[in-house]
Design a protein around this motif. Sequence first.
Motif, mmCIF file in Angstrom:
data_model
loop_
_atom_site.group_PDB
_atom_site.id
_atom_site.type_symbol
_atom_site.label_atom_id
_atom_site.label_comp_id
_atom_site.label_asym_id
_atom_site.label_seq_id
_atom_site.Cartn_x
_atom_site.Cartn_y
_atom_site.Cartn_z
ATOM 1 N N ARG A 296 0.835 -1.210 0.000
ATOM 2 C CA ARG A 296 0.000 0.000 0.000
ATOM 3 C C ARG A 296 0.870 1.261 0.000
ATOM 4 O O ARG A 296 0.577 2.238 -0.703
ATOM 5 N N GLU A 297 1.946 1.231 0.778
ATOM 6 C CA GLU A 297 2.844 2.380 0.837
ATOM 7 C C GLU A 297 3.572 2.595 -0.487
ATOM 8 O O GLU A 297 3.745 3.742 -0.944
ATOM 9 N N GLU A 298 3.988 1.507 -1.125
ATOM 10 C CA GLU A 298 4.664 1.628 -2.421
ATOM 11 C C GLU A 298 3.729 2.188 -3.481
ATOM 12 O O GLU A 298 4.141 2.980 -4.336
ATOM 13 N N LEU A 299 2.466 1.791 -3.438
ATOM 14 C CA LEU A 299 1.494 2.335 -4.398
ATOM 15 C C LEU A 299 1.261 3.823 -4.152
ATOM 16 O O LEU A 299 1.004 4.585 -5.096
ATOM 17 N N ARG A 300 1.342 4.241 -2.908
ATOM 18 C CA ARG A 300 1.141 5.656 -2.589
ATOM 19 C C ARG A 300 2.329 6.511 -3.009
ATOM 20 O O ARG A 300 2.151 7.624 -3.527
ATOM 21 N N THR A 301 3.541 5.989 -2.829
ATOM 22 C CA THR A 301 4.740 6.789 -3.079
ATOM 23 C C THR A 301 5.339 6.583 -4.460
ATOM 24 O O THR A 301 6.050 7.452 -4.961
ATOM 25 N N MET A 302 5.062 5.425 -5.090
ATOM 26 C CA MET A 302 5.668 5.126 -6.401
ATOM 27 C C MET A 302 4.626 4.546 -7.364
ATOM 28 O O MET A 302 4.772 3.404 -7.832
ATOM 29 N N PRO A 303 3.571 5.256 -7.673
ATOM 30 C CA PRO A 303 2.511 4.699 -8.518
ATOM 31 C C PRO A 303 2.977 4.311 -9.921
ATOM 32 O O PRO A 303 2.563 3.278 -10.460
ATOM 33 N N ALA A 304 3.831 5.131 -10.518
ATOM 34 C CA ALA A 304 4.288 4.843 -11.884
ATOM 35 C C ALA A 304 5.152 3.587 -11.908
ATOM 36 O O ALA A 304 4.997 2.723 -12.793
ATOM 37 N N GLU A 305 6.051 3.474 -10.953
ATOM 38 C CA GLU A 305 6.919 2.292 -10.892
ATOM 39 C C GLU A 305 6.101 1.024 -10.628
ATOM 40 O O GLU A 305 6.388 -0.040 -11.179
ATOM 41 N N GLU A 306 5.092 1.152 -9.793
ATOM 42 C CA GLU A 306 4.245 0.003 -9.486
ATOM 43 C C GLU A 306 3.429 -0.427 -10.702
ATOM 44 O O GLU A 306 3.188 -1.623 -10.914
ATOM 45 N N LEU A 307 2.993 0.536 -11.504
ATOM 46 C CA LEU A 307 2.268 0.203 -12.735
ATOM 47 C C LEU A 307 3.187 -0.532 -13.710
ATOM 48 O O LEU A 307 2.782 -1.511 -14.339
ATOM 49 N N ASP A 308 4.424 -0.064 -13.825
ATOM 50 C CA ASP A 308 5.393 -0.758 -14.684
ATOM 51 C C ASP A 308 5.652 -2.174 -14.176
ATOM 52 O O ASP A 308 5.786 -3.121 -14.971
ATOM 53 N N GLU A 309 5.732 -2.320 -12.869
ATOM 54 C CA GLU A 309 5.972 -3.642 -12.284
ATOM 55 C C GLU A 309 4.818 -4.586 -12.580
ATOM 56 O O GLU A 309 5.028 -5.749 -12.940
ATOM 57 N N LEU A 310 3.577 -4.090 -12.455
ATOM 58 C CA LEU A 310 2.408 -4.921 -12.736
ATOM 59 C C LEU A 310 2.380 -5.319 -14.208
ATOM 60 O O LEU A 310 2.042 -6.464 -14.551
ATOM 61 N N THR A 311 2.746 -4.394 -15.081
ATOM 62 C CA THR A 311 2.810 -4.703 -16.511
ATOM 63 C C THR A 311 3.820 -5.813 -16.774
ATOM 64 O O THR A 311 3.559 -6.758 -17.534
ATOM 65 N N THR A 312 4.978 -5.708 -16.141
ATOM 66 C CA THR A 312 6.018 -6.717 -16.325
ATOM 67 C C THR A 312 5.556 -8.092 -15.835
ATOM 68 O O THR A 312 5.827 -9.119 -16.476
ATOM 69 N N LEU A 313 4.845 -8.113 -14.733
ATOM 70 C CA LEU A 313 4.348 -9.382 -14.198
ATOM 71 C C LEU A 313 3.373 -10.045 -15.165
ATOM 72 O O LEU A 313 3.397 -11.271 -15.331
ATOM 73 N N TYR A 314 2.534 -9.248 -15.785
ATOM 74 C CA TYR A 314 1.608 -9.828 -16.764
ATOM 75 C C TYR A 314 2.317 -10.232 -18.049
ATOM 76 O O TYR A 314 1.922 -11.199 -18.707
ATOM 77 N N ARG A 315 3.377 -9.511 -18.396
ATOM 78 C CA ARG A 315 4.184 -9.924 -19.558
ATOM 79 C C ARG A 315 4.793 -11.291 -19.303
ATOM 80 O O ARG A 315 4.844 -12.147 -20.193
ATOM 81 N N ARG A 316 5.246 -11.541 -18.072
ATOM 82 C CA ARG A 316 5.846 -12.825 -17.731
ATOM 83 C C ARG A 316 4.827 -13.956 -17.751
ATOM 84 O O ARG A 316 5.183 -15.124 -17.832
ATOM 85 N N ARG A 317 3.561 -13.612 -17.666
ATOM 86 C CA ARG A 317 2.499 -14.620 -17.738
ATOM 87 C C ARG A 317 2.071 -14.915 -19.164
ATOM 88 O O ARG A 317 1.163 -15.718 -19.383
ATOM 89 N N GLY A 318 2.705 -14.256 -20.124
ATOM 90 C CA GLY A 318 2.454 -14.586 -21.518
ATOM 91 C C GLY A 318 1.690 -13.561 -22.315
ATOM 92 O O GLY A 318 1.431 -13.784 -23.503
#
Length: 237
Positions: free
Chosen positions: A90-112
């Motif tokens: 929750r704290e990372e989403l509050r302080t680093m929203p753009a980085e967290e969005l990139d991380e979520l994108t990468t996780l879905y890329r790894r799922r195919g």
Amino acid sequence: MSDLHADEPHGAGLGARLNWLRAGVLGANDGIVSVASLVVGVAGATTDNSALLIAGLAGLVGGAISMALGEYVSVSSQRDTERALISKEREELRTMPAEELDELTTLYRRRGLSEQTARQVAVELTEHDALAAHLEVELGIDQHDLVNPWHAAISSAVSFTLGALLPLLAILLPPPELRVPITFAAVLIALAATGAISATVGGASPLRASVRLVVGGALALLATWLIGTLLGTTGVV
């Protein structure tokens, strides 16, 4: 028409139900084996009903409390860890929203998923519930379905008690010459049944699970009976 099958577990509450099942099966098996081993060992040394009853009840009460306490401590630690991870996310989403969005994108890329699709999914899930999306994909946690230490403790204590009652009754009710063989038979049948049930619910092989429990239980009973018989014969007890 929904393609979700009615007989399949979905949604919130699954983790709690599985936690109850795990604690219940472990508690029942432990109650059966530990109390059976205790009373069979005593029966190998003496035929006195009072000694058997005291030993059985002591094992039942002590084991139920021990199982409940162990489950409570273990599951409490797990829940504390889950809460800490949720707070950190929750704290990372509050302080680093753009980085967290990139991380979520990468996780879905790894799922195919393709880059474009992964980005679109990440954006839409972030707009809907960013914390839930990250917890599910990144950590495998549902913030609304955390394990409950009280549920696990109560389930474990009750199931241990119910499992322990079987060998206690089996050793006390029959005549002295039939106590041990009847207890052996009742315990091994009960272990085979609990092994098959737990394996079936978990989608594993019922036969393999039953064989493991039956062999382990038989060895425990045999070992304690031999010890009790040896000590009774030598006059130690």
